[in-house]
Design a protein around this motif. Structure first.
Motif, PDB file in Angstrom:
ATOM      1  N   SER A 237       8.727   6.997  -3.548  1.00 18.09           N
ATOM      2  CA  SER A 237       9.122   5.737  -2.916  1.00 18.09           C
ATOM      3  C   SER A 237       7.929   4.827  -2.616  1.00 18.09           C
ATOM      4  O   SER A 237       8.110   3.727  -2.101  1.00 18.09           O
ATOM      5  CB  SER A 237       9.878   6.021  -1.611  1.00 18.09           C
ATOM      6  N   ASP A 238       6.717   5.297  -2.914  1.00 17.87           N
ATOM      7  CA  ASP A 238       5.517   4.495  -2.647  1.00 17.87           C
ATOM      8  C   ASP A 238       5.481   3.229  -3.501  1.00 17.87           C
ATOM      9  O   ASP A 238       5.979   3.226  -4.634  1.00 17.87           O
ATOM     10  CB  ASP A 238       4.261   5.311  -2.965  1.00 17.87           C
ATOM     11  N   PRO A 239       4.881   2.151  -2.984  1.00 16.48           N
ATOM     12  CA  PRO A 239       4.611   0.982  -3.835  1.00 16.48           C
ATOM     13  C   PRO A 239       3.740   1.409  -5.019  1.00 16.48           C
ATOM     14  O   PRO A 239       2.879   2.281  -4.898  1.00 16.48           O
ATOM     15  CB  PRO A 239       3.848   0.035  -2.907  1.00 16.48           C
ATOM     16  N   ARG A 240       3.995   0.788  -6.172  1.00 15.43           N
ATOM     17  CA  ARG A 240       3.303   1.195  -7.396  1.00 15.43           C
ATOM     18  C   ARG A 240       2.635  -0.010  -8.055  1.00 15.43           C
ATOM     19  O   ARG A 240       3.034  -1.149  -7.841  1.00 15.43           O
ATOM     20  CB  ARG A 240       4.293   1.844  -8.369  1.00 15.43           C
ATOM     21  N   ILE A 241       1.644   0.280  -8.845  1.00 17.63           N
ATOM     22  CA  ILE A 241       0.994  -0.767  -9.631  1.00 17.63           C
ATOM     23  C   ILE A 241       1.056  -0.367 -11.113  1.00 17.63           C
ATOM     24  O   ILE A 241       0.069  -0.422 -11.847  1.00 17.63           O
ATOM     25  CB  ILE A 241      -0.464  -1.007  -9.177  1.00 17.63           C
TER      26      ILE A 241
ATOM     27  N   GLN B  18       0.798  -1.217   0.000  1.00 14.71           N
ATOM     28  CA  GLN B  18       0.000   0.000   0.000  1.00 14.71           C
ATOM     29  C   GLN B  18       0.836   1.274   0.000  1.00 14.71           C
ATOM     30  O   GLN B  18       1.897   1.341   0.635  1.00 14.71           O
ATOM     31  CB  GLN B  18      -0.906   0.010   1.231  1.00 14.71           C
ATOM     32  N   PRO B  19       0.358   2.314  -0.695  1.00 15.60           N
ATOM     33  CA  PRO B  19       0.990   3.631  -0.564  1.00 15.60           C
ATOM     34  C   PRO B  19       0.874   4.144   0.869  1.00 15.60           C
ATOM     35  O   PRO B  19       0.012   3.714   1.640  1.00 15.60           O
ATOM     36  CB  PRO B  19       0.171   4.503  -1.522  1.00 15.60           C
ATOM     37  N   ALA B  20       1.732   5.091   1.203  1.00 16.51           N
ATOM     38  CA  ALA B  20       1.751   5.618   2.572  1.00 16.51           C
ATOM     39  C   ALA B  20       0.400   6.219   2.966  1.00 16.51           C
ATOM     40  O   ALA B  20      -0.034   6.091   4.106  1.00 16.51           O
ATOM     41  CB  ALA B  20       2.856   6.664   2.708  1.00 16.51           C
ATOM     42  N   ALA B  21      -0.273   6.854   2.019  1.00 16.95           N
ATOM     43  CA  ALA B  21      -1.551   7.509   2.337  1.00 16.95           C
ATOM     44  C   ALA B  21      -2.652   6.509   2.674  1.00 16.95           C
ATOM     45  O   ALA B  21      -3.690   6.896   3.202  1.00 16.95           O
ATOM     46  CB  ALA B  21      -1.998   8.371   1.162  1.00 16.95           C
TER      47      ALA B  21
END
Length: 310
Positions: free
Chosen positions: A263-267, A192-195
């Protein structure tokens, strides 16, 4: 014709150009009532039975099931509704055939060493394809406790509608998309993204309300082939994050936001496959929300640690 003016079953079948077995079939199912029986117990039909039998045959030739034929015969005003339902069912069957045809072409045209893998991919997808698995992916990906209204708006934009007449490449794109959303990383905290994380001090409903607008503004810039940069789309994008965190837009906030988002996870693979699936036969592709996010992130960071806009 008998002296009573009635038709025997053989006479009725001959006048209608059908077999006695056909007349008996419709009689037994109540579609073609007999007027009387002879002294020997044989069926007799009135002259109106010929027109009724011809109507039955016409309706059956259009593919109407026997129960629907009975409904129309009992109430002529239902014909329009019955035909509309048959058209819907026929459209579904035709869409399934078009998808199967494209899937078979895909398997026929690919290299022999790819055939087993592609067969596995397309074999996991119904025809026509069901997008419910994509919607479930997004419900897991989105933050918990997101208001239904906001979640529905995001899912509506994020879940593509498969083309009714797909190319083999689009069938493969959907099959790969189906496999992607069915994989292990489908919404856990580590993906998941930080948000989205529950321990963060943010308001996801505010964030996603603003992101829908920001992505639409960015898509307009992308259609105009403008490079990522300052402007209303970026301001809206940053404002959505600032408001969701109860702070204000500032140069320092933008620097920190750019670092977090980069740096967030991405899709990215999801959006690449969506672009392949929805690609028009001619002209530029419609920007996906994922492509709009990349454009905005590039605008925010000046292109640092962000993929280029398509």
């Amino acid at each position: 014709m008998s002296v009573e003016g009635l038709l025997s079953i053989g006479e009725l079948a001959g006048k209608a150009g059908v077999t006695v077995k056909t007349v008996r079939f419709y009689s037994d199912r109540g579609l073609l009532p007999e007027a009387a029986r002879s002294s020997g117990g044989h069926r007799r039909y009135g002259p109106e039975a010929l027109d009724r039998l011809r109507t039955i045959r016409a309706l059956r030739s259009l593919g109407l099931p026997v129960p629907d034929v009975g409904t129309v015969l009992d109430r002529e005003d239902t014909l329009r509704d019955v035909v509309a339902e048959q058209l819907r069912e026929l459209g579904t069957r035709m869409a399934a055939l078009r998808w199967r045809e494209a899937a078979l072409q895909l398997l026929q045209e690919c290299a022999p060493e790819e055939r087993a893998d592609r067969l596995r991919l397309v074999g996991a997808v119904s025809a026509p394809p069901d997008t419910a698995v994509l919607a479930r992916f997004w419900r897991r990906w989105l933050p918990p406790r997101l208001p239904a209204r906001v979640a529905a708006a995001v899912i509506d934009r994020a879940v593509p509608q498969p083309p009714p007449d797909p190319s083999p490449a689009q069938v493969l794109a959907f099959a790969r998309l189906h496999a992607f959303v069915s994989g292990d990383c489908a919404g856990g905290d580590r993906c998941q993204p930080a948000a989205h994380l529950p321990d963060r001090d943010n308001r996801p409903a505010v964030l996603y309300d603003g992101l829908v607008e920001a992505y639409a503004l960015a898509a307009a810039q992308m259609r105009a082939r403008r490079p990522p940069g300052e402007g209303e789309a970026l301001d809206c994008f940053v404002s959505a994050y600032a408001r969701s965190r109860g702070t204000r837009d500032s140069p320092d906030f933008r620097r920190r936001l750019g670092t977090v988002l980069a740096s967030d996870p991405r899709i990215d693979r999801y959006w690449e496959l969506v672009a392949e699936l929805t690609a028009p036969s001619s002209g530029p592709p419609e920007p996906t929300p994922g492509a709009a996010h990349d454009w905005l992130l590039a605008a925010l960071t000046g292109g640092r640690s962000a993929p280029p806009a398509p």
